[in-house]
Design a protein around this motif. Structure first.
Motif, PDB file in Angstrom:
ATOM      1  N   LEU A 181       0.840  -1.200   0.000  1.00 37.86           N
ATOM      2  CA  LEU A 181       0.000   0.000   0.000  1.00 37.86           C
ATOM      3  C   LEU A 181       0.872   1.247   0.000  1.00 37.86           C
ATOM      4  O   LEU A 181       1.917   1.271   0.644  1.00 37.86           O
ATOM      5  N   TRP A 182       0.447   2.259  -0.723  1.00 37.51           N
ATOM      6  CA  TRP A 182       1.060   3.575  -0.629  1.00 37.51           C
ATOM      7  C   TRP A 182      -0.058   4.602  -0.654  1.00 37.51           C
ATOM      8  O   TRP A 182      -1.225   4.256  -0.869  1.00 37.51           O
ATOM      9  N   ASN A 222      -4.568  -0.706  -7.763  1.00 41.40           N
ATOM     10  CA  ASN A 222      -5.621   0.239  -7.405  1.00 41.40           C
ATOM     11  C   ASN A 222      -5.024   1.644  -7.381  1.00 41.40           C
ATOM     12  O   ASN A 222      -3.996   1.869  -6.751  1.00 41.40           O
ATOM     13  N   GLN A 227     -10.134  12.721  -5.339  1.00 40.29           N
ATOM     14  CA  GLN A 227     -11.147  12.295  -4.375  1.00 40.29           C
ATOM     15  C   GLN A 227     -12.421  11.842  -5.088  1.00 40.29           C
ATOM     16  O   GLN A 227     -13.269  11.209  -4.493  1.00 40.29           O
TER      17      GLN A 227
ATOM     18  N   ASN B 103     -12.620  10.321   3.337  1.00 38.99           N
ATOM     19  CA  ASN B 103     -11.377  11.047   3.097  1.00 38.99           C
ATOM     20  C   ASN B 103     -11.743  12.177   2.145  1.00 38.99           C
ATOM     21  O   ASN B 103     -11.694  12.024   0.926  1.00 38.99           O
ATOM     22  N   ASP B 106     -14.011  11.369  -0.886  1.00 37.11           N
ATOM     23  CA  ASP B 106     -13.791   9.959  -1.217  1.00 37.11           C
ATOM     24  C   ASP B 106     -14.467   9.147  -0.114  1.00 37.11           C
ATOM     25  O   ASP B 106     -13.927   8.961   0.974  1.00 37.11           O
ATOM     26  N   TRP B 108     -16.560   5.660   1.109  1.00 37.16           N
ATOM     27  CA  TRP B 108     -16.779   4.251   0.792  1.00 37.16           C
ATOM     28  C   TRP B 108     -17.460   3.559   1.955  1.00 37.16           C
ATOM     29  O   TRP B 108     -17.197   3.867   3.120  1.00 37.16           O
ATOM     30  N   ARG B 119     -18.838   2.865  -3.431  1.00 30.63           N
ATOM     31  CA  ARG B 119     -18.587   4.302  -3.316  1.00 30.63           C
ATOM     32  C   ARG B 119     -19.899   5.019  -3.011  1.00 30.63           C
ATOM     33  O   ARG B 119     -20.932   4.713  -3.619  1.00 30.63           O
ATOM     34  N   PRO B 250      -1.593   4.958   9.743  1.00 35.05           N
ATOM     35  CA  PRO B 250      -0.883   5.404   8.540  1.00 35.05           C
ATOM     36  C   PRO B 250      -1.842   6.019   7.516  1.00 35.05           C
ATOM     37  O   PRO B 250      -3.019   5.632   7.443  1.00 35.05           O
ATOM     38  N   GLU B 251      -1.315   6.936   6.742  1.00 33.67           N
ATOM     39  CA  GLU B 251      -2.112   7.574   5.694  1.00 33.67           C
ATOM     40  C   GLU B 251      -2.600   6.535   4.678  1.00 33.67           C
ATOM     41  O   GLU B 251      -3.668   6.677   4.084  1.00 33.67           O
ATOM     42  N   THR B 252      -1.802   5.467   4.506  1.00 33.04           N
ATOM     43  CA  THR B 252      -2.132   4.446   3.500  1.00 33.04           C
ATOM     44  C   THR B 252      -3.415   3.674   3.840  1.00 33.04           C
ATOM     45  O   THR B 252      -3.978   3.007   2.981  1.00 33.04           O
ATOM     46  N   TRP B 253      -3.853   3.754   5.087  1.00 31.47           N
ATOM     47  CA  TRP B 253      -5.100   3.073   5.450  1.00 31.47           C
ATOM     48  C   TRP B 253      -6.327   3.751   4.840  1.00 31.47           C
ATOM     49  O   TRP B 253      -7.374   3.141   4.706  1.00 31.47           O
ATOM     50  N   GLN B 255      -7.838   4.385   2.200  1.00 28.08           N
ATOM     51  CA  GLN B 255      -8.189   4.110   0.810  1.00 28.08           C
ATOM     52  C   GLN B 255      -9.071   2.868   0.718  1.00 28.08           C
ATOM     53  O   GLN B 255      -9.045   1.999   1.587  1.00 28.08           O
ATOM     54  N   ARG B 256      -9.821   2.800  -0.367  1.00 31.95           N
ATOM     55  CA  ARG B 256     -10.790   1.728  -0.587  1.00 31.95           C
ATOM     56  C   ARG B 256     -10.178   0.330  -0.488  1.00 31.95           C
ATOM     57  O   ARG B 256     -10.740  -0.573   0.125  1.00 31.95           O
ATOM     58  N   ASP B 257      -9.000   0.151  -1.091  1.00 31.31           N
ATOM     59  CA  ASP B 257      -8.425  -1.183  -1.189  1.00 31.31           C
ATOM     60  C   ASP B 257      -7.966  -1.729   0.153  1.00 31.31           C
ATOM     61  O   ASP B 257      -7.696  -2.923   0.266  1.00 31.31           O
ATOM     62  N   PHE B 258      -7.862  -0.856   1.160  1.00 29.80           N
ATOM     63  CA  PHE B 258      -7.433  -1.350   2.463  1.00 29.80           C
ATOM     64  C   PHE B 258      -8.622  -1.793   3.321  1.00 29.80           C
ATOM     65  O   PHE B 258      -8.444  -2.517   4.305  1.00 29.80           O
ATOM     66  N   ARG B 261      -8.991  -5.275   4.579  1.00 35.56           N
ATOM     67  CA  ARG B 261      -7.861  -5.733   5.409  1.00 35.56           C
ATOM     68  C   ARG B 261      -7.789  -4.989   6.733  1.00 35.56           C
ATOM     69  O   ARG B 261      -6.867  -5.207   7.507  1.00 35.56           O
TER      70      ARG B 261
END
Lengths: 424, 265
Positions: A181-182, A222, A227, B103, B106, B108, B119, B250-253, B255-258, B261
């Motif tokens: 992830l990034w 992904n 946004q 976010n 954004d 979800w 979304r 973390p900022e990476t959390w 997002q949709r793909d996380f 998990r």
């Protein structure tokens, strides 16, 4: 009453109202400030386990036989996450269904081990590793998901026609999966090995033959462009087949509207060849789903979706099949259902949900699937009332169309059922 | 013969001079509307990533009709300076484990049962209780232009009279949930006391009272918000905040793909 007196009276009344309305609002606010919160819950005890039981009784109106047939089902649904320390977790998710009646040769008691895997997230939290049976699902489509590459064979029991409810029974695939992830994106790689040759009719079998009957791999990228727009690009490969590509996009169109698009392209035999196990040629074709969801301030959400499957029979081929070998139509439809494929070349879906219909905890969900070729339809409506730990739902399903059509050929003309769900 | 300067004129000249010299320092001494708003934001929200348990109790005409619990994991996003939140539903049991990500725009919703990430439009999100978090976990100073409208004595959430700055807030971009906000901030300590949230049509959407101030994560913060529906004042939601915990988020959390998990400790 003289005009002057009347207008003076009106003025006084209006002035009185102007004074009174804020006073009433202020009273309501003062009353609100007297209210007390519920005691705080202790979330630690409940958050890692989910358990519910569900019972259903129903009746189905038959198309080819007189009278109705009775239906019933009892289900136990359980999932749990255990924290093993140092970023390790164990996840298990299982469902037990007792179903009446069942198809010949199928057990009436079916246990579906949906997920059982170990997960590891290092402290940096920018990577995830998973090993075991994982339910990996892709695609923003409501009724058809061309980029959900692990969907075929994953449904052990069909308990609802609602595409969202159907996914709740889905089996995961045994795989090794890694994800990086990034900020604003992620890359996921999954490898699912072959572990069995064919599906098992034994209700207590893990049924790896349905989900792991060939070697497969998937890469998914992904990316969030802004946004308002995010995309997924996917590359899928299974043994003895050409790679397939997929892409999906979701976009915020306005304060109230969201769009989704989903596409995949692969080279494989058509759906009829697969259903009849014929040695069909592999041709490159497309699958697609795209739609818009609009939400009103009145808590009504409406989704309209267009669906396309280049591997499905065209309307003329479907009609020809009905004339020459009508029995194969059902074989074809069963295979489409097993693969969660669109049986017609083109279709439309209208999906509606209305929260708080007349009552605060009464929700309406309904959808209409339309075969664009023969115009047959599947209509489904549910009324569901929520209590703190209990749901009561009434569902009605209707298959509309002539005997040569996709929905008109089905043995049940209509299904009505009542469900009770208790959450522990 | 020297012309006599009338005392009034002299006084005004002295006053002008005094204002010229002292004016900037006087303005420096009095906090600006933006400073008041930023100070009030800092009281509502910890400056570092944190989680908080939120208990929502809904009332209709004074009768409790619903209750729910969720845990919010929030952090400030470095690019926008705005809060991003991952909300995990805890109770009722039917909704346990469901997630909502906010976010900016954004948005979800993730259901672990169907594994579906959907979304949401801002309007869709407003249908649920999670949107009430917008009256609390938000950096208003980042998204709104503030004007000091004066000082007023108002009734606070504990039904005591307080002297408050009245701030008028107008949205800097059309992307935010509320077009304008009236906000009352305690003149003594910059605590947020009350706010009215308006739609673009100037329709009152919500009134919020911030109350039960307690020490949490290094500052005295409101631990309960009373939210009164703008259209139907008989519809009231109490949001109780407890178990503030500083966390590594973390900022990476965000997002949709996380979402599939996300398994917080």
């Amino acid at each position: 009453m003289r005009p002057l007196t009347r207008s003076l009276l009106c003025t006084f009344l209006a002035a009185g109202l102007i004074q009174t309305v804020p006073a009433l609002a202020a009273d309501a606010e003062t009353d609100a400030l007297l209210l007390e919160s519920s005691p705080e819950a202790v979330p630690e005890a409940v958050r890692d386990t989910r358990l519910f039981v569900e019972g259903m009784v129903g009746t189905a109106g038959q198309r080819y036989l007189p009278g109705n047939r009775d239906l019933w089902r009892g289900s136990l649904d359980f999932s749990h996450t255990a924290r093993l320390g140092s970023g390790w977790r164990a996840v298990i998710s299982d469902r037990l269904d007792r179903i009446y009646p069942t198809d010949p040769g199928v057990d009436s008691t079916v246990n579906s081990l949906r997920e059982a895997y170990l997960s590891w997230q290092p402290k940096s939290a920018n990577a995830v590793m998973e090993l075991g049976r994982v339910n990996l699902r892709y695609g923003p489509g409501y009724g058809y998901n061309p980029t959900d590459f692990f969907r075929d064979g994953s449904l052990r029991t069909l308990t609802s026609a609602n595409p969202f409810a159907l996914r709740e029974n889905r089996l995961g695939t045994v795989m090794l999966r890694g994800q990086g992830l990034w900020t604003g994106g992620s890359l996921s790689v999954a490898y699912a090995p072959k572990m069995a040759d064919r599906p098992s009719p034994d209700g207590w079998n893990l049924d790896l033959g349905s989900t792991n009957n060939r070697d497969r791999a998937l890469i998914a990228l992904n990316t969030q462009f802004s946004q308002s727009v995010s995309t997924q690009l996917l590359a899928y490969k299974e043994v003895d087949m050409s790679p397939a590509l997929g892409a999906s996009l979701t976009a915020l169109l306005s304060d109230a509207a969201v769009a989704h698009l989903e596409w995949s392209r692969g080279s494989e035999p058509d759906l009829l060849s697969r259903a009849l196990a014929l040695p069909g040629d592999a041709d490159a074709r497309n699958r697609f789903a795209g739609g818009i969801t609009y939400t009103t301030l009145g808590k009504l959400s409406i989704t309209a979706e267009y669906q396309y499957n280049g591997f499905a029979l065209s309307q003329s081929d479907w009609a020809a099949l009905g004339t020459t070998a009508p029995a194969t139509q059902m074989v074809y439809l069963r295979e489409a259902q097993r693969r969660q494929e669109l049986a017609s070349r083109e279709a439309y879906l209208i999906y509606i949900s209305q929260k708080s219909l007349f009552l605060k905890n009464l929700d309406l969900t309904a959808f209409l699937r339309v075969n664009a070729g023969d115009h047959s339809q599947l209509a489904w409506v549910e009324l569901r009332h929520h209590w703190p730990s209990f749901d009561l739902a009434f569902q009605l399903q209707q298959h509309i169309g002539d005997r040569a059509s996709e929905y008109g050929v089905l043995p049940d003309r209509s299904v009505a059922q009542v469900l009770g769900i208790y959450y522990f | 013969m020297t012309k006599k300067v009338p005392p009034v004129f002299m006084n005004s000249r002295v006053l002008s001079f005094a204002l010229f010299v002292l004016g900037p320092s006087l303005a420096w001494a009095a906090p600006s509307a933006k400073e008041i708003l930023a100070a009030s934001d800092a009281i509502r929200n910890p400056g570092r990533p944190f989680s908080v348990t939120v208990t929502l109790t809904e009332f209709q005409a004074g009768k409790q009709v619903d209750t729910s619990t969720l845990v919010s994991y929030s952090r400030t996003q470095p690019q926008s300076g705005q809060f991003a939140s991952l909300i995990r539903f805890v109770l009722p049991a039917r909704d346990a484990g469901k997630l909502m990500l906010k976010n900016g725009n954004d948005l979800w919703f993730y259901d672990p049962a169907s594994k579906a990430s959907v979304r949401l439009s801002p309007q869709q999100r407003l249908l649920g209780q999670a949107s009430n978090g917008d009256v609390t976990t938000v950096n208003l100073a980042k998204d709104y232009r503030a004007t000091l409208l004066g000082e007023e004595e108002i009734q606070d959430g504990e039904r005591r009279k307080r002297k408050a700055y009245k701030l008028g807030l107008t949205a800097l971009s059309p992307d935010v949930t509320y077009a304008s906000i009236d906000m009352w901030v305690d003149v003594e300590n910059n605590r947020p006391l009350k706010a009215r949230f308006f739609a673009e049509s100037s329709r009152l959407l919500k009134t919020a009272y911030y109350r039960r101030f307690q020490p949490q994560l290094g500052a005295v913060r409101p631990t309960e918000t009373v939210i009164i529906d703008g259209l139907n004042p008989q519809s009231v939601t109490l949001m109780r905040f407890s178990d503030y915990v500083a966390r590594t988020i973390p900022e990476t959390w965000m997002q949709r793909d996380f979402l599939p998990r996300f398994q917080p400790e």
